[in-house]
Design a protein around this motif. Structure first.
Motif, PDB file in Angstrom:
ATOM      1  N   ALA A 177       0.829  -1.207   0.000  1.00  0.00           N
ATOM      2  CA  ALA A 177       0.000   0.000   0.000  1.00  0.00           C
ATOM      3  C   ALA A 177       0.863   1.256   0.000  1.00  0.00           C
ATOM      4  O   ALA A 177       0.559   2.228  -0.715  1.00  0.00           O
ATOM      5  N   GLU A 178       1.945   1.267   0.783  1.00  0.00           N
ATOM      6  CA  GLU A 178       2.842   2.418   0.815  1.00  0.00           C
ATOM      7  C   GLU A 178       3.477   2.654  -0.553  1.00  0.00           C
ATOM      8  O   GLU A 178       3.576   3.793  -1.023  1.00  0.00           O
ATOM      9  N   ALA A 179       3.911   1.574  -1.198  1.00  0.00           N
ATOM     10  CA  ALA A 179       4.567   1.702  -2.507  1.00  0.00           C
ATOM     11  C   ALA A 179       3.624   2.277  -3.557  1.00  0.00           C
ATOM     12  O   ALA A 179       4.062   2.986  -4.468  1.00  0.00           O
ATOM     13  N   LEU A 180       2.340   1.969  -3.432  1.00  0.00           N
ATOM     14  CA  LEU A 180       1.351   2.420  -4.419  1.00  0.00           C
ATOM     15  C   LEU A 180       0.578   3.646  -3.945  1.00  0.00           C
ATOM     16  O   LEU A 180      -0.364   4.076  -4.608  1.00  0.00           O
ATOM     17  N   ASP A 181       0.968   4.196  -2.794  1.00  0.00           N
ATOM     18  CA  ASP A 181       0.276   5.338  -2.189  1.00  0.00           C
ATOM     19  C   ASP A 181      -1.217   5.049  -2.090  1.00  0.00           C
ATOM     20  O   ASP A 181      -2.071   5.837  -2.513  1.00  0.00           O
ATOM     21  N   ALA A 182      -1.527   3.862  -1.513  1.00  0.00           N
ATOM     22  CA  ALA A 182      -2.906   3.391  -1.453  1.00  0.00           C
ATOM     23  C   ALA A 182      -3.415   3.305  -0.026  1.00  0.00           C
ATOM     24  O   ALA A 182      -2.657   3.087   0.922  1.00  0.00           O
ATOM     25  N   GLU A 183      -4.712   3.488   0.123  1.00  0.00           N
ATOM     26  CA  GLU A 183      -5.390   3.135   1.371  1.00  0.00           C
ATOM     27  C   GLU A 183      -5.720   1.653   1.302  1.00  0.00           C
ATOM     28  O   GLU A 183      -6.057   1.138   0.234  1.00  0.00           O
ATOM     29  N   TRP A 307      -5.319 -13.213  -7.323  1.00  0.00           N
ATOM     30  CA  TRP A 307      -5.037 -14.311  -6.393  1.00  0.00           C
ATOM     31  C   TRP A 307      -3.520 -14.440  -6.300  1.00  0.00           C
ATOM     32  O   TRP A 307      -2.863 -14.906  -7.210  1.00  0.00           O
ATOM     33  N   ALA A 308      -2.978 -13.956  -5.184  1.00  0.00           N
ATOM     34  CA  ALA A 308      -1.521 -13.924  -4.993  1.00  0.00           C
ATOM     35  C   ALA A 308      -1.133 -15.031  -4.022  1.00  0.00           C
ATOM     36  O   ALA A 308      -1.657 -15.092  -2.903  1.00  0.00           O
ATOM     37  N   TYR A 309      -0.197 -15.879  -4.437  1.00  0.00           N
ATOM     38  CA  TYR A 309       0.067 -17.103  -3.668  1.00  0.00           C
ATOM     39  C   TYR A 309       1.528 -17.495  -3.842  1.00  0.00           C
ATOM     40  O   TYR A 309       2.105 -17.288  -4.904  1.00  0.00           O
ATOM     41  N   GLY A 310       2.124 -18.038  -2.780  1.00  0.00           N
ATOM     42  CA  GLY A 310       3.461 -18.604  -2.954  1.00  0.00           C
ATOM     43  C   GLY A 310       4.489 -18.266  -1.894  1.00  0.00           C
ATOM     44  O   GLY A 310       5.637 -18.678  -2.015  1.00  0.00           O
ATOM     45  N   LEU A 341       3.828 -15.117  -5.715  1.00  0.00           N
ATOM     46  CA  LEU A 341       4.677 -14.345  -4.815  1.00  0.00           C
ATOM     47  C   LEU A 341       6.000 -15.066  -4.569  1.00  0.00           C
ATOM     48  O   LEU A 341       6.067 -16.290  -4.629  1.00  0.00           O
ATOM     49  N   PRO A 342       7.074 -14.329  -4.256  1.00  0.00           N
ATOM     50  CA  PRO A 342       8.363 -14.962  -3.976  1.00  0.00           C
ATOM     51  C   PRO A 342       8.276 -15.863  -2.745  1.00  0.00           C
ATOM     52  O   PRO A 342       7.671 -15.486  -1.732  1.00  0.00           O
ATOM     53  N   ASP A 343       8.877 -17.029  -2.834  1.00  0.00           N
ATOM     54  CA  ASP A 343       8.877 -17.977  -1.720  1.00  0.00           C
ATOM     55  C   ASP A 343       9.818 -17.508  -0.612  1.00  0.00           C
ATOM     56  O   ASP A 343      10.816 -16.824  -0.864  1.00  0.00           O
ATOM     57  N   THR A 344       9.479 -17.854   0.620  1.00  0.00           N
ATOM     58  CA  THR A 344      10.348 -17.559   1.765  1.00  0.00           C
ATOM     59  C   THR A 344      11.515 -18.537   1.777  1.00  0.00           C
ATOM     60  O   THR A 344      11.332 -19.735   1.525  1.00  0.00           O
ATOM     61  N   SER A 368       3.620  -5.009  -5.658  1.00  0.00           N
ATOM     62  CA  SER A 368       3.342  -3.601  -5.981  1.00  0.00           C
ATOM     63  C   SER A 368       3.677  -3.313  -7.439  1.00  0.00           C
ATOM     64  O   SER A 368       2.976  -2.528  -8.098  1.00  0.00           O
ATOM     65  N   GLY A 369       4.720  -3.953  -7.964  1.00  0.00           N
ATOM     66  CA  GLY A 369       5.031  -3.791  -9.381  1.00  0.00           C
ATOM     67  C   GLY A 369       3.926  -4.324 -10.260  1.00  0.00           C
ATOM     68  O   GLY A 369       3.506  -3.678 -11.245  1.00  0.00           O
ATOM     69  N   TYR A 370       3.409  -5.504  -9.902  1.00  0.00           N
ATOM     70  CA  TYR A 370       2.333  -6.124 -10.674  1.00  0.00           C
ATOM     71  C   TYR A 370       1.037  -5.308 -10.571  1.00  0.00           C
ATOM     72  O   TYR A 370       0.407  -4.996 -11.582  1.00  0.00           O
ATOM     73  N   LEU A 371       0.660  -4.950  -9.346  1.00  0.00           N
ATOM     74  CA  LEU A 371      -0.571  -4.193  -9.154  1.00  0.00           C
ATOM     75  C   LEU A 371      -0.485  -2.808  -9.795  1.00  0.00           C
ATOM     76  O   LEU A 371      -1.473  -2.316 -10.356  1.00  0.00           O
ATOM     77  N   GLY A 372       0.689  -2.194  -9.700  1.00  0.00           N
ATOM     78  CA  GLY A 372       0.867  -0.894 -10.312  1.00  0.00           C
ATOM     79  C   GLY A 372       0.570  -0.908 -11.792  1.00  0.00           C
ATOM     80  O   GLY A 372      -0.091  -0.003 -12.311  1.00  0.00           O
ATOM     81  N   GLY A 373       1.021  -1.958 -12.468  1.00  0.00           N
ATOM     82  CA  GLY A 373       0.749  -2.087 -13.894  1.00  0.00           C
ATOM     83  C   GLY A 373      -0.721  -2.285 -14.188  1.00  0.00           C
ATOM     84  O   GLY A 373      -1.274  -1.702 -15.127  1.00  0.00           O
TER      85      GLY A 373
END
Length: 377
Positions: A177-183, A307-310, A341-344, A368-373
């Motif tokens: 949210a911070e990266a995208l300046d989002a609520e 759907w973000a997973y991983g 999403l990147p694995d831990t 944030s890169g994906y959502l931003g696009g």
């Protein structure tokens, strides 16, 4: 000296503060304001030197924690013990400057503790409240312990299941949210899934409670606070809904059956003898994903659903892709996608063998890169 300082402070009920910004899904009631979910809280632009909030805290087992941010920087994190009392947020700062002050609830809604609640009654301040600008983007995050920030703080060897190891700020939701300046808002519960919880309990699923303010809580106290009311979706429409569920559904396949203590029925997501997923049970999971997508679309008409997973492996990723594809084919809804999403790793793991802060940073950067696009499109 202390008494003279206190005399300068004026007490305000929350309803008297024109420029109060409330974060998170709530009942809308400000007398008091009950904070239910991870990442919920209040935000103020305060032109003054000293600011306090009056909290009322209760719990039987799991105490709430909060983080205080000044101008987006975390400056304190604390356990809130039982009682009704004042907490100082800011003191001795330049009274001529406007400070953005935010109080964030670090701990998830505790379905396992019907006595757990956090309420804010009032504010004491020696200055003026200034407008808080609305963000241009709104994001809702839905998930499990990962989204609740379990394990994001604390040493790797910590294994106690306690509120101390939860964070709403060292968390991919806040960071994205911070990266995208989002609520943003968070709907999450440790151990829960789309179809069942990690231990095969079919009641441990987020979709069944999504339509309520905070329906996964229990007890008369939470009912009185309005947790079980129907949520007014028209009051806050997100531009994106991020669903990070499936990790606990995968765990159910490798954990023992759950027995209903009332009916005696047992529930189990089964593995075949060769270790593969039972086709019938896998299909039940996929139907649960499809049905939840339909519920999300019904209540969030214009949102992009991702759907973000991983973050703890991808064992059910093929099933998630099939379910999302089936939903898109059936509905023609093209504003739905899957993002891995990147694995831990050993380097990014936190406490309780959950993603640590570094894992959340990596997930937020990718997401944030994906959502931003998507949101620019």
């Amino acid at each position: 000296m202390e008494n003279r300082d206190q005399e300068k402070l004026k007490q305000y009920a929350l309803s008297e503060i024109t420029h109060l910004k409330v974060h998170g899904r709530t009942t809308g009631n400000l007398a008091p304001l009950t904070l239910f979910w991870t990442g919920s809280g209040i935000e103020l632009n305060a032109k003054g030197s000293e600011l306090w909030i009056e909290v009322e805290v209760d719990y039987d087992q799991y105490e709430p924690w909060i983080t205080v941010l000044i101008n987006s920087a975390p400056v304190s994190r604390q356990m809130l013990t039982k009682g009704r009392y004042w907490v100082c947020l800011v003191r001795g700062m330049n009274p001529a400057k406007i400070k953005n002050v935010r109080v964030v609830k670090d701990v998830q809604a505790m379905s396992g503790d019907p006595g757990c609640s956090l309420r804010i009654h009032a504010v004491k301040f020696d200055g003026a409240f200034m407008p808080v600008e609305d963000k241009s983007v709104k994001i809702e995050f839905i998930g499990d312990s990962i989204t609740s920030g379990e394990g994001a703080v604390g040493a790797r060897e910590e294994e106690d299941w306690i509120p101390m190891w939860f964070s709403a700020v060292d968390n991919y939701t806040y960071m994205t949210a911070e990266a995208l300046d989002a609520e943003y808002r968070v709907i999450s519960q440790s151990g829960w899934g789309v179809l069942t919880s990690w231990d095969n309990n079919p009641r441990g699923n987020i979709p069944d409670y999504y339509g309520q303010v905070c329906g996964l809580l229990t007890g008369a106290g939470n009912e009185a606070l309005g947790a079980f009311r129907e949520h007014d979706f028209s009051s806050w429409q997100p531009d994106a809904v991020v669903v990070n569920l499936g990790t606990n559904d995968a765990g159910a396949f490798t954990n023992p059956a759950w027995r209903d203590p009332v009916t005696g029925e047992t529930y189990k997501q089964r593995l075949n003898e060769d270790g593969t997923y039972n086709e019938e049970d896998l299909r039940a999971f996929e139907r649960a994903v499809e049905n939840f997508l339909g519920k999300l679309r019904k209540n969030n008409g214009h949102a992009h659903i991702v759907w973000a997973y991983g973050m703890i492996g991808i064992p059910l990723m093929p099933a998630i892709y099939r379910a999302v594809d089936a939903y898109i084919r059936a509905t023609g809804d093209r504003r739905v996608s899957v993002f891995q999403l990147p694995d831990t790793t050993e380097e990014t793991v936190g406490s309780r063998t959950h993603p640590g802060k570094r894992a959340h940073v990596q997930a937020a950067e990718a997401l944030s890169g994906y959502l931003g696009g998507i949101l620019k499109g």
